[in-house]
Design a protein around this motif. Structure first.
Motif, PDB file in Angstrom:
ATOM      1  N   GLY A 150       0.791  -1.224   0.000  1.00 21.49           N
ATOM      2  CA  GLY A 150       0.000   0.000   0.000  1.00 21.49           C
ATOM      3  C   GLY A 150       0.823   1.275   0.000  1.00 21.49           C
ATOM      4  N   GLY A 172      -5.382   0.663  -2.570  1.00 18.01           N
ATOM      5  CA  GLY A 172      -5.999  -0.177  -1.555  1.00 18.01           C
ATOM      6  C   GLY A 172      -5.304  -0.119  -0.209  1.00 18.01           C
ATOM      7  N   THR A 173      -4.554   0.939   0.031  1.00 19.99           N
ATOM      8  CA  THR A 173      -3.759   1.028   1.259  1.00 19.99           C
ATOM      9  C   THR A 173      -4.628   1.115   2.507  1.00 19.99           C
ATOM     10  N   ARG A 174      -4.121   0.559   3.573  1.00 18.92           N
ATOM     11  CA  ARG A 174      -4.751   0.692   4.891  1.00 18.92           C
ATOM     12  C   ARG A 174      -3.893   1.560   5.809  1.00 18.92           C
ATOM     13  N   LYS A 175      -2.837   2.113   5.256  1.00 17.50           N
ATOM     14  CA  LYS A 175      -1.950   2.958   6.033  1.00 17.50           C
ATOM     15  C   LYS A 175      -2.525   4.368   6.132  1.00 17.50           C
ATOM     16  N   ASN A 176      -2.073   5.113   7.112  1.00 12.82           N
ATOM     17  CA  ASN A 176      -2.469   6.501   7.284  1.00 12.82           C
ATOM     18  C   ASN A 176      -1.305   7.412   6.901  1.00 12.82           C
ATOM     19  N   HIS A 213      -3.619  11.380  -0.097  1.00 13.74           N
ATOM     20  CA  HIS A 213      -3.846  10.043   0.468  1.00 13.74           C
ATOM     21  C   HIS A 213      -5.254   9.538   0.177  1.00 13.74           C
ATOM     22  N   GLU A 214      -6.249  10.398   0.380  1.00 12.29           N
ATOM     23  CA  GLU A 214      -7.644   9.992   0.182  1.00 12.29           C
ATOM     24  C   GLU A 214      -7.922   9.618  -1.271  1.00 12.29           C
ATOM     25  N   GLN A 224       1.688   5.304   0.983  1.00 13.25           N
ATOM     26  CA  GLN A 224       1.686   6.109   2.196  1.00 13.25           C
ATOM     27  C   GLN A 224       2.263   7.481   1.868  1.00 13.25           C
ATOM     28  N   LYS A 259      -6.089   6.061  -2.030  1.00 11.42           N
ATOM     29  CA  LYS A 259      -6.613   4.868  -1.352  1.00 11.42           C
ATOM     30  C   LYS A 259      -7.390   3.918  -2.274  1.00 11.42           C
TER      31      LYS A 259
END
Length: 226
Positions: free
Chosen positions: A129, A157-161, A149-150, A131, A153
């Motif tokens: 993902g 498909g990232t789940r990172k912030n 980032h938004e 970042q 996503k």
């Protein structure tokens, strides 16, 4: 037949004088914006690598895809490097410190509205993902990172912030910027995508959309405190 002649002439006249209206907002949404792209690594510094897949080469390809997309929206775009060389352009005694110092100077030389440092990640785990990083003391950097980032996503498909940091390229420059890790070369599935030019285009669109979102936020309504 004679009755049709005036209508035919009128239609021909209208066809000659009609000029389609082009939407300026659809193609020039980033007009007058100066953006610098900083493809990470280069030259003797390959960055992350798996087999014969090197980060520095893909960073440059992704940066060119982003450049093309941003320019299609009216932005003026510069690259800190345009070939497989680091900023010192030496093939001996590579110095990361010299490279980063020259990189920061090059970015500020263009006096950009913002800059993006483009990278790929690597880990010993199956991490994956994108970042986005921003300088820890920059509220504008945080806002820009969130917007990009938004938009990324749904693509990665990232789940990172997003994350704050003290990376030199963000700390030493006078310009607003973020560092984007577009994915993990160490993840086999993601590596396959990151090698694909069509995926580069998707990343470029997402990042450009994020920049547009950030620019819109700057001209949004102003809260009035009573």
């Amino acid at each position: 037949m004679k009755k049709l002649v005036p209508f035919i002439l009128l239609f021909a006249l209208c066809s000659l004088t009609f000029k389609p209206v082009m939407s300026a907002t659809s193609s020039q949404t980033l007009a007058k914006k100066v953006i610098v792209l900083d493809p990470g690594h280069g030259g003797m510094d390959n960055g992350a690598h798996v087999g014969n897949v090197n980060e520095d080469e893909l960073n440059l390809k992704i940066s060119y895809a982003i450049k093309e997309e941003l320019e299609s929206r009216g932005a003026t775009v510069y690259l800190t490097r345009s070939d497989d060389q680091d900023m010192t352009r030496r093939d001996y005694n590579y110095s990361k410190q010299d490279d980063m110092y020259l990189r920061a100077l090059k970015i500020d030389e263009y006096k950009p509205d913002l800059f993006l440092s483009i990278h790929l990640n690597s880990a010993s785990s199956s991490a994956w993902g994108s970042q986005v990083f921003y300088y820890k003391k920059s509220s504008d950097g945080e806002k820009l990172a969130k917007c990009i980032h938004e938009k990324m996503k749904p693509v990665t498909g990232t789940r990172k912030n997003i994350s704050s940091c003290g990376f030199y390229v963000l700390r030493a420059t006078q310009s607003l910027g973020v560092l984007i890790e577009c994915g993990f070369l160490s993840n086999a599935n993601e590596r396959g995508q990151l090698k694909n030019s069509r995926y580069h285009k998707k990343i470029a669109i997402a990042i450009s959309d994020g920049i547009e979102e950030y620019e819109k936020s700057l001209s949004g309504p102003v809260d009035i405190l009573l």
